[in-house]
Design a protein around this motif. Structure first.
Motif, short mmCIF file in Angstrom:
data_model
loop_
_atom_site.label_atom_id
_atom_site.label_comp_id
_atom_site.label_asym_id
_atom_site.label_seq_id
_atom_site.Cartn_x
_atom_site.Cartn_y
_atom_site.Cartn_z
N GLN A 36 -1.69 -3.12 -10.31
CA GLN A 36 -2.05 -1.68 -10.26
C GLN A 36 -2.93 -1.34 -8.91
N ALA A 37 -3.55 -2.09 -8.36
CA ALA A 37 -4.11 -1.96 -7.27
C ALA A 37 -3.27 -1.87 -5.94
N GLU A 38 -1.94 -2.37 -6.12
CA GLU A 38 -0.88 -2.01 -5.26
C GLU A 38 0.02 -1.07 -5.32
N GLY A 39 -0.34 -0.16 -6.31
CA GLY A 39 0.37 1.08 -6.85
C GLY A 39 1.57 0.78 -7.57
N CYS A 40 1.43 -0.23 -8.28
CA CYS A 40 2.37 -0.82 -9.14
C CYS A 40 2.16 -0.87 -10.61
N SER A 41 3.30 -0.84 -11.44
CA SER A 41 2.89 -1.13 -12.80
C SER A 41 4.15 -1.71 -13.32
N CYS A 61 7.01 0.67 -8.45
CA CYS A 61 5.71 1.02 -7.62
C CYS A 61 5.80 2.62 -7.39
N ALA A 62 4.76 3.29 -6.74
CA ALA A 62 4.60 4.43 -6.54
C ALA A 62 5.87 5.19 -5.86
N ASP A 63 6.57 4.66 -5.26
CA ASP A 63 7.94 5.31 -4.69
C ASP A 63 9.01 5.03 -5.38
N LYS A 80 5.96 -8.57 -1.15
CA LYS A 80 6.62 -7.63 -1.74
C LYS A 80 8.05 -7.32 -1.37
#
Length: 83
Positions: A36-41, A61-63, A80
């Motif tokens: 989550q800290a990396e903007g992913c789930s 991820c966020a993208d 990544k």
């Protein structure tokens, strides 16, 4: 004797490697926070015993793209890769 040895070596080399194990509940919680800290789930969580690292396959991820993530045992991102 050589034939027997050759067959044994061949048989052992074709066995799948069992280097990954499921993560524990404690590891899962920490790894989910790191993801989550990396903007992913999401993704599939495993621990690679050979490399001594956590792997998250197919995290979104966020993208909006899927990535394979690798974390060290301190839950720091090592790699990544776009899936």
């Amino acid at each position: 004797m050589r034939l027997t040895l050759s067959i044994a070596v061949l048989a052992l080399s074709t066995l799948p490697a069992f280097a990954d194990r499921p993560v524990t509940e404690d590891e899962r919680a920490k790894l989910a926070a790191a993801v989550q800290a990396e903007g992913c789930s999401g993704g599939k969580f495993e621990f690679d015993e050979d490399d001594q690292q956590f792997e998250v396959d197919d995290a979104v991820c966020a993208d909006g793209k899927k990535y394979d993530l690798k974390f060290d045992v301190q839950m720091r991102l090592k790699r990544k890769n776009l899936d």
